[in-house]
Design a protein around this motif. Structure first.
Motif, PDB file in Angstrom:
ATOM      1  N   ASP A 593      40.981 -42.612-116.033  1.00  8.64           N
ATOM      2  CA  ASP A 593      40.664 -42.441-114.614  1.00  8.64           C
ATOM      3  C   ASP A 593      41.911 -42.825-113.807  1.00  8.64           C
ATOM      4  O   ASP A 593      42.176 -44.007-113.566  1.00  8.64           O
ATOM      5  CB  ASP A 593      39.479 -43.326-114.236  1.00  8.64           C
ATOM      6  N   GLU A 595      42.655 -42.338-110.682  1.00  5.32           N
ATOM      7  CA  GLU A 595      42.362 -42.949-109.381  1.00  5.32           C
ATOM      8  C   GLU A 595      42.097 -44.444-109.534  1.00  5.32           C
ATOM      9  O   GLU A 595      42.597 -45.259-108.749  1.00  5.32           O
ATOM     10  CB  GLU A 595      41.157 -42.266-108.731  1.00  5.32           C
ATOM     11  N   ALA A 596      41.327 -44.811-110.552  1.00  2.00           N
ATOM     12  CA  ALA A 596      41.056 -46.232-110.788  1.00  2.00           C
ATOM     13  C   ALA A 596      42.334 -46.977-111.159  1.00  2.00           C
ATOM     14  O   ALA A 596      42.532 -48.138-110.773  1.00  2.00           O
ATOM     15  CB  ALA A 596      40.016 -46.388-111.891  1.00  2.00           C
ATOM     16  N   ALA A 598      45.398 -46.164-110.147  1.00  2.68           N
ATOM     17  CA  ALA A 598      46.153 -46.340-108.903  1.00  2.68           C
ATOM     18  C   ALA A 598      45.594 -47.504-108.096  1.00  2.68           C
ATOM     19  O   ALA A 598      46.342 -48.324-107.535  1.00  2.68           O
ATOM     20  CB  ALA A 598      46.121 -45.050-108.086  1.00  2.68           C
ATOM     21  N   ASP A 599      44.273 -47.591-108.045  1.00  6.61           N
ATOM     22  CA  ASP A 599      43.629 -48.665-107.296  1.00  6.61           C
ATOM     23  C   ASP A 599      43.944 -50.027-107.922  1.00  6.61           C
ATOM     24  O   ASP A 599      44.172 -51.016-107.213  1.00  6.61           O
ATOM     25  CB  ASP A 599      42.120 -48.432-107.253  1.00  6.61           C
ATOM     26  N   GLU A 604      48.401 -45.968-103.178  1.00  6.14           N
ATOM     27  CA  GLU A 604      47.619 -44.909-102.540  1.00  6.14           C
ATOM     28  C   GLU A 604      47.378 -43.773-103.534  1.00  6.14           C
ATOM     29  O   GLU A 604      48.245 -43.467-104.371  1.00  6.14           O
ATOM     30  CB  GLU A 604      48.371 -44.399-101.312  1.00  6.14           C
ATOM     31  N   TYR A 605      46.216 -43.129-103.418  1.00  7.48           N
ATOM     32  CA  TYR A 605      45.841 -42.049-104.337  1.00  7.48           C
ATOM     33  C   TYR A 605      45.375 -40.844-103.527  1.00  7.48           C
ATOM     34  O   TYR A 605      44.706 -40.985-102.497  1.00  7.48           O
ATOM     35  CB  TYR A 605      44.728 -42.516-105.274  1.00  7.48           C
ATOM     36  N   HIS A 606      45.757 -39.649-104.010  1.00  8.19           N
ATOM     37  CA  HIS A 606      45.329 -38.405-103.373  1.00  8.19           C
ATOM     38  C   HIS A 606      44.981 -37.404-104.468  1.00  8.19           C
ATOM     39  O   HIS A 606      45.759 -37.209-105.403  1.00  8.19           O
ATOM     40  CB  HIS A 606      46.468 -37.843-102.499  1.00  8.19           C
ATOM     41  N   PHE A 607      43.800 -36.786-104.352  1.00  5.39           N
ATOM     42  CA  PHE A 607      43.393 -35.772-105.333  1.00  5.39           C
ATOM     43  C   PHE A 607      43.544 -34.390-104.708  1.00  5.39           C
ATOM     44  O   PHE A 607      43.122 -34.149-103.577  1.00  5.39           O
ATOM     45  CB  PHE A 607      41.949 -35.978-105.770  1.00  5.39           C
ATOM     46  N   ARG A 628      52.848 -43.418-103.969  1.00  6.27           N
ATOM     47  CA  ARG A 628      51.622 -42.645-103.792  1.00  6.27           C
ATOM     48  C   ARG A 628      51.450 -41.745-105.004  1.00  6.27           C
ATOM     49  O   ARG A 628      52.399 -41.089-105.450  1.00  6.27           O
ATOM     50  CB  ARG A 628      51.702 -41.799-102.524  1.00  6.27           C
ATOM     51  N   GLU A 631      47.148 -36.500-107.843  1.00  7.11           N
ATOM     52  CA  GLU A 631      46.658 -35.949-109.112  1.00  7.11           C
ATOM     53  C   GLU A 631      46.173 -34.513-108.917  1.00  7.11           C
ATOM     54  O   GLU A 631      45.446 -34.208-107.973  1.00  7.11           O
ATOM     55  CB  GLU A 631      45.514 -36.800-109.657  1.00  7.11           C
TER      56      GLU A 631
END
Length: 653
Positions: A593, A595-596, A598-599, A604-607, A628, A631
């Motif tokens: 995952d 996003e997880a 990155a967190d 910062e995360y962007h899909f 940043r 994904e």
């Protein structure tokens, strides 16, 4: 009688422990030509840490701290790639030093002046079972331009004169000279430190000279390559300046009296100091293959001679305003009997500049029995083996004589086929989106990012860089806006494409991109596959005390290794009963995952699920700082069929 020479002392820190005094001399030698050092924490290397802090406070060097030694080494590698100047990495002893090996291997074969500075246990502790003790002298043998060992108690701290060759500071300076010589590359400095490893505690202020020990670095200037027609032609033909604008319009009779070179058929690999009057620059069907870090003068030479440029993205010759041939890979792959195949088949000579590593069609061209090829390498190439069929030329005039002038219509034919190839590639990508019901492919993502971003760009190894090489039309200025770096030390303007092509490993790519961002003092985009991203995830770990690099990481997440399916392993995987084997041992599927992740690292995360949202993620550079992660998820199972359809379409190219 003459009195014996006394130690020459520019400053006095005799009050301090010897380990700190040695570290100061080492850093004085380093800062003569080094602006950045990346430090990984450790106890045995503590004298370097304390001395580096002093040097940084005095403005002599910039220090970056990283927890993982491998990431630290690749960060320093990225800094050296961006600045073309030595960058150092400092580690403690034991496995910490061993973690530098991958970056040192890459630096060796890509000619990057990376300086490994490894702290060591003193010699009396070796062979005693002492903690974190390994034999580190010569550990990078065969991969470094030079290496020295300084043993505390033996290294001379107080030089006899300013040019004392045995002084520690001077030895370090000579080591850096080896890193930036005619064949740049990594060097190794190993230092045996003895206890105590911390500064002596003193009452009151330091002595007056104690804070004057750091040197102010000087900037090593790179010779400017002549880029005007008059200057370059003067180099090529020994001072005879031609007025014609288009080299293809220059007749053989006009290009005479070539000096400092040998005739095309002489077999000489180096220019001579003599003259060879009335040697004509003949017309020949030649192409220039520009690989990673190709010398700029080779690019200019091809343009002046009117010869086509087949340029990889990291050659700094791929830019559309230089007239590089688009879609050249598809031309070289075109089926027999097609117009493109006939054009490629008519090549007589190839000039290779830099190191081409991306495609088999290019290697097959260079190795063809009916093609004569040379390697233009004015400063030598670390990777070049003289057993290769192509000989090396280090003289621009000799290279011009070998290549010759382009015949009438030769360059135009390549340009036209290249434009047609690009139209085929774009049409195939559109067709792929239709077949996938709107889902974008990894090739389209790579094309879009490379053609859109306004920042310096690092391309990850494996599939991503090959997708850019196949499909992207690169512009040095995007949308007419020149990229400018933020003000500050080491800031550089202009767009640049980077990649680690020395060994083309997937390790260290994010760290190298971070180093480029720190060195250039601007935002950088890294375009990588998911496995390349995960392999260097420690690059996301930046200590809270450190400046975070301004970095966009675009992750093309196809849940595994896409490149193997496009190689012969893909065909094996389609045999009965072999799909599971190939997927397990080559595809290596993963379900992380991102996003997880990155967190967890606080970034910062962007899909992005289409080009519009991808463009949104890449926009607004002025509003972003730090790291940043963007994904994009794609399907790697469709790529083999996509390339097969594209190759079939090339029959009409």
């Amino acid at each position: 009688m003459t009195s014996p020479r006394r130690p020459f002392r520019e400053f006095d820190d005799a009050y301090d422990v010897e380990s700190l005094r040695l570290a100061r001399r080492v850093i004085r030698g380093l800062t003569m030509s080094m602006r950045h050092i990346v430090l990984a924490p450790g106890s045995r290397s503590a004298p370097m840490a304390y001395a580096l802090r002093e040097a940084e406070e005095l403005g002599a060097i910039t220090v970056h701290v990283r927890i993982d030694e491998r990431s630290a080494a690749f960060t320093a590698l990225g800094i050296a790639m961006a600045t073309k100047a030595p960058a150092g990495v400092v580690t403690t002893s034991g496995t910490a030093a061993g973690n530098l090996l991958p970056a040192m291997m890459e630096a060796d074969l890509s000619g990057v002046p990376l300086v490994a500075i490894t702290a060591d246990r003193p010699e009396e502790l070796h062979g005693t079972g002492a903690n974190q003790t390994a034999w580190q002298q010569g550990m990078f043998a065969g991969r470094v331009r030079d290496e020295i060992h300084l043993e505390q108690g033996e290294a001379r701290l107080e030089p006899e004169s300013r040019d004392d060759m045995l002084a520690a500071e001077t030895q370090v300076g000579l080591l850096l000279r080896a890193a930036t010589g005619s064949s740049p590359g990594p060097v190794h400095l190993n230092i045996g430190f003895r206890d105590p490893l911390v500064p002596a505690q003193r009452e009151g202020t330091h002595q007056s000279g104690a804070q004057r020990w750091a040197r102010t670095p000087f900037v090593r200037r790179t010779p400017v390559v002549a880029d005007s027609a008059e200057q370059l032609r003067a180099q090529i033909i020994g001072g005879e300046i031609l007025d014609a604008q288009d080299p293809a319009e220059v007749s053989d009779a006009e290009v005479t009296s070539a000096r400092r070179g040998a005739g095309p058929g002489s077999g000489a690999s180096k220019g001579t100091s003599g003259t060879d009057p009335a040697v004509d620059l003949a017309q020949r069907r030649t192409v220039f293959v520009m690989g990673a870090d190709a010398p700029a003068e080779a690019r200019e030479l091809a343009r002046r001679l009117g010869q086509p440029l087949l340029a990889e993205p990291t050659s700094d010759a791929r830019w559309s305003d230089l007239g590089a041939v688009q879609g050249y890979r598809l031309i070289l792959q075109a089926p027999a009997g097609s117009p493109a195949s006939e054009l490629a088949g008519s090549i007589e000579r190839v000039v290779v500049a830099g190191r081409p590593t991306l495609t088999r069609p290019v290697q097959q061209l260079i190795s063809r029995d009916d093609v004569e090829a040379v390697q233009y390498a004015p400063g030598g190439e670390a990777w070049f083996d003289h057993r290769l069929a192509r000989r090396r030329l280090d003289d621009l005039t000799a290279t011009a004589l070998f290549a010759g002038l382009a015949p009438q219509g030769w360059h135009e034919a390549w340009t036209e086929r290249g434009l047609a190839a690009q139209r085929l590639i774009d049409a195939a990508l559109t067709e792929q989106e239709t077949l996938a019901q709107g889902e974008i492919s990894s090739v389209r993502v790579a094309q879009f990012v490379a053609e859109t971003v306004k920042t310096p760009l690092l391309l990850g190894s494996s599939s991503v860089i090959r997708d850019v090489d196949l499909a992207a039309v690169l512009n040095r200025s995007v949308l007419g806006e020149e990229v400018a770096a933020k003000p500050g030390p080491g800031a550089q303007g202009g767009r640049r494409v980077y990649a680690m092509r020395g060994l083309a490993g997937i390790d260290g790519n994010l760290s190298a991109a971070s180093g480029i961002a720190l060195a250039r003092n601007t935002r950088v985009t890294a375009l990588v596959g998911d496995l390349t991203f995960l392999h260097d995830v420690n690059a996301l770990l930046v200590p809270a005390t450190e400046r975070e690099p301004d970095l966009d990481i675009v992750v093309v997440n196809d849940s595994g290794g896409a490149i193997f399916d496009q190689l012969e392993h893909g065909a094996v995987g389609r045999r009965e009963g072999q799909a599971e084997t190939v997927e397990r041992f080559f595809g290596t599927p993963q379900t992380v995952d991102i996003e997880a992740l990155a967190d967890a690292y606080g970034h910062e995360y962007h899909f992005a699920d289409d080009l519009e949202t991808l463009g949104e993620g890449l926009s607004g550079l002025e509003d972003r700082i730090g790291i940043r992660i963007i994904e994009v998820r794609t399907d790697r199972t469709v790529l083999r069929d996509f390339h097969a359809r594209l190759l079939a379409a090339a029959a009409d190219l």
